[in-house]
Motif scaffolding. Structure first.
Motif, mmCIF file in Angstrom:
data_model
loop_
_atom_site.group_PDB
_atom_site.id
_atom_site.type_symbol
_atom_site.label_atom_id
_atom_site.label_comp_id
_atom_site.label_asym_id
_atom_site.label_seq_id
_atom_site.Cartn_x
_atom_site.Cartn_y
_atom_site.Cartn_z
ATOM 1 N N GLN A 30 0.785 -1.151 0.049
ATOM 2 C CA GLN A 30 -0.202 0.073 -0.090
ATOM 3 C C GLN A 30 1.557 1.025 -0.119
ATOM 4 N N GLU A 31 0.843 2.133 -0.924
ATOM 5 C CA GLU A 31 1.434 3.053 -0.956
ATOM 6 C C GLU A 31 1.134 4.270 0.461
ATOM 7 N N ILE A 32 2.007 4.802 0.228
ATOM 8 C CA ILE A 32 2.344 5.571 2.057
ATOM 9 C C ILE A 32 2.711 7.461 1.560
ATOM 10 N N VAL A 33 3.035 7.262 1.112
ATOM 11 C CA VAL A 33 3.738 8.995 -0.007
ATOM 12 C C VAL A 33 2.754 9.268 0.124
ATOM 13 N N GLY A 34 2.405 10.738 0.727
ATOM 14 C CA GLY A 34 1.425 11.947 1.077
ATOM 15 C C GLY A 34 0.847 11.230 2.249
ATOM 16 N N LYS A 35 0.899 10.538 2.938
ATOM 17 C CA LYS A 35 -0.559 10.463 3.824
ATOM 18 C C LYS A 35 1.031 11.205 5.077
ATOM 19 N N ARG A 36 0.206 11.993 5.868
ATOM 20 C CA ARG A 36 0.956 12.401 7.025
ATOM 21 C C ARG A 36 1.296 11.023 8.346
ATOM 22 N N PRO A 37 2.311 12.116 9.323
ATOM 23 C CA PRO A 37 2.283 11.147 9.874
ATOM 24 C C PRO A 37 1.788 10.340 11.028
ATOM 25 N N ARG A 38 0.354 10.601 10.890
ATOM 26 C CA ARG A 38 -0.601 9.677 12.160
ATOM 27 C C ARG A 38 -0.971 8.410 11.612
ATOM 28 N N GLU A 39 -1.566 9.267 9.976
ATOM 29 C CA GLU A 39 -1.792 8.190 9.181
ATOM 30 C C GLU A 39 -1.266 6.583 8.761
ATOM 31 N N VAL A 40 0.382 7.186 9.194
ATOM 32 C CA VAL A 40 1.612 6.794 8.411
ATOM 33 C C VAL A 40 1.340 5.439 10.191
ATOM 34 N N TRP A 41 1.295 5.961 10.820
ATOM 35 C CA TRP A 41 0.993 5.284 11.994
ATOM 36 C C TRP A 41 0.119 4.660 12.502
ATOM 37 N N ARG A 42 -0.641 4.815 11.970
ATOM 38 C CA ARG A 42 -2.096 4.962 12.116
ATOM 39 C C ARG A 42 -2.453 3.010 11.302
ATOM 40 N N MET A 43 -1.189 2.987 9.736
ATOM 41 C CA MET A 43 -1.107 2.410 9.463
ATOM 42 C C MET A 43 -0.003 1.078 9.484
ATOM 43 N N GLY A 44 0.987 1.191 10.543
ATOM 44 C CA GLY A 44 1.257 0.026 11.498
ATOM 45 C C GLY A 44 3.086 0.323 11.404
ATOM 46 N N VAL A 45 3.519 1.773 10.830
ATOM 47 C CA VAL A 45 4.751 2.338 11.250
ATOM 48 C C VAL A 45 5.425 2.756 12.350
ATOM 49 N N GLY A 46 5.709 1.813 13.640
ATOM 50 C CA GLY A 46 6.289 3.102 14.404
ATOM 51 C C GLY A 46 7.437 3.476 14.564
ATOM 52 N N ARG A 47 7.691 4.409 15.761
ATOM 53 C CA ARG A 47 8.818 5.015 15.177
ATOM 54 C C ARG A 47 9.625 5.336 16.712
ATOM 55 N N THR A 48 10.681 5.161 17.351
ATOM 56 C CA THR A 48 11.417 5.789 18.104
ATOM 57 C C THR A 48 12.583 6.875 17.675
ATOM 58 N N PHE A 49 13.210 7.558 18.680
ATOM 59 C CA PHE A 49 13.735 8.939 18.389
ATOM 60 C C PHE A 49 15.222 8.618 19.127
ATOM 61 N N GLN A 50 15.846 9.614 17.924
ATOM 62 C CA GLN A 50 17.860 9.867 19.080
ATOM 63 C C GLN A 50 17.580 9.839 20.311
ATOM 64 N N ILE A 51 16.990 11.210 20.934
ATOM 65 C CA ILE A 51 16.368 11.932 21.819
ATOM 66 C C ILE A 51 14.970 11.422 22.024
ATOM 67 N N THR A 52 15.119 10.894 23.572
ATOM 68 C CA THR A 52 13.966 10.637 23.629
ATOM 69 C C THR A 52 12.480 11.516 24.515
ATOM 70 N N ALA A 53 11.642 11.131 23.729
ATOM 71 C CA ALA A 53 10.451 11.536 24.242
ATOM 72 C C ALA A 53 9.667 10.696 24.433
ATOM 73 N N THR A 54 9.403 11.393 26.329
ATOM 74 C CA THR A 54 8.726 10.760 27.080
ATOM 75 C C THR A 54 7.940 12.488 27.641
ATOM 76 N N PHE A 55 6.933 11.432 29.027
ATOM 77 C CA PHE A 55 6.599 12.722 29.005
ATOM 78 C C PHE A 55 6.662 12.693 30.334
ATOM 79 N N GLY A 56 7.719 13.560 30.993
ATOM 80 C CA GLY A 56 8.763 13.599 32.301
ATOM 81 C C GLY A 56 7.903 13.263 33.517
ATOM 82 N N SER A 57 6.757 13.756 33.760
ATOM 83 C CA SER A 57 5.780 14.528 35.498
ATOM 84 C C SER A 57 5.056 13.019 35.760
#
Length: 259
Positions: free
Chosen positions: A65-92
């Motif tokens: 399924q083509e995913i070019v042109g889809k927004r990050p949230r749509e790509v995420w919903r389709m099953g593409v996850g991601r972790t980042f070099q700098i961790t992004a969590t809610f510290g509190s």
């Protein structure tokens, strides 16, 4: 089965070509490493794969399924996850609350956050924390965690969406050598057990050559080599880029190269 097919991906910023016709595939349950010096185009490639950047041309197909042109949230919903070099969590928030937030999003229950969100998906969050070895710290605030533990938590958060493909940007950055080995072995065990495909960037060549099924090398926006770890290790172009000359990570203790 092929999870991801990338064909002739191109992206320019002004007169700078950050991606010059990048083409590759990621097989189901494969751990594929993407390496290269600073400025090679690794981050640009990742940002196109998850929809943060739109390529100038080319195709990205997720299980056909083509995913070019889809927004990050749509790509995420389709099953593409991601972790980042700098961790992004809610510290509190606590460790388990961070995973619950990811599960609330996955189950489309973010509007239920108040007042009873703390009771939702708690068992599911606990199972994910057990999977990454963080259940004993479920009640701790994220702001108090050691960096290696934050990386484990980030993996649990990424798995909350039940990804089919996981993009991991420098998963061991900032970690001690022993922690790097442990985290990548944990990641390899989990994703293979779940049938998840992984594309990861990494600057620690010891991690790359130990855990990757295949390795791709980017330089100035071009894929200059790809193959088994041993094939890439012996590639003269790769040796030249990383060390100027000589063998790339031979039988002697491993060195690190900047990514």
């Amino acid at each position: 089965m092929t999870a991801l097919v990338v064909q002739d991906l191109r992206k320019s910023f002004g007169g700078v070509e950050a991606a010059k016709g990048i083409t590759f595939t990621v097989a189901e349950s494969e751990l594929l490493a993407l390496i290269g010096p600073n400025g090679a185009g690794k981050s640009t490639c990742f940002n196109m794969l998850n929809g943060q950047l739109k390529p100038d041309s080319g195709s990205i197909k997720l299980f056909g399924q083509e995913i070019v042109g889809k927004r990050p949230r749509e790509v995420w919903r389709m099953g593409v996850g991601r972790t980042f070099q700098i961790t992004a969590t809610f510290g509190s928030m606590t460790v388990i609350e961070n995973v619950q937030m990811a599960l609330l999003s996955h189950h489309r229950r973010l509007r239920a956050m108040i007042p009873f969100a703390g009771d939702l998906y708690r068992d599911e969050a606990w199972e994910l924390l057990e999977l990454v070895g963080m259940a004993d710290q479920a009640g701790r605030a994220c702001g108090t965690l050691a960096y290696g533990d934050l990386k484990r938590l980030e993996l649990a958060i990424a798995l909350a969406n039940q990804p089919r493909v996981l993009l991991m940007d420098e998963p061991t950055a900032g970690m001690a050598p022993r922690e790097r080995v442990q985290l990548m072995q944990l990641t390899a065990d989990i994703v293979r057990a779940r049938g998840v495909s992984v594309l990861f960037t990494e600057h620690d060549m010891d991690v790359v050559f130990t855990h990757a099924d295949r390795v791709m090398v980017l330089n100035r926006g071009e894929l200059i080599a790809q193959g088994s770890p041993q094939e890439v290790r012996n590639n003269s172009d790769v040796q030249s880029i990383y060390l100027g000359s000589g063998a790339l990570y031979g039988a002697e203790p491993a060195m690190e190269a900047s990514a």
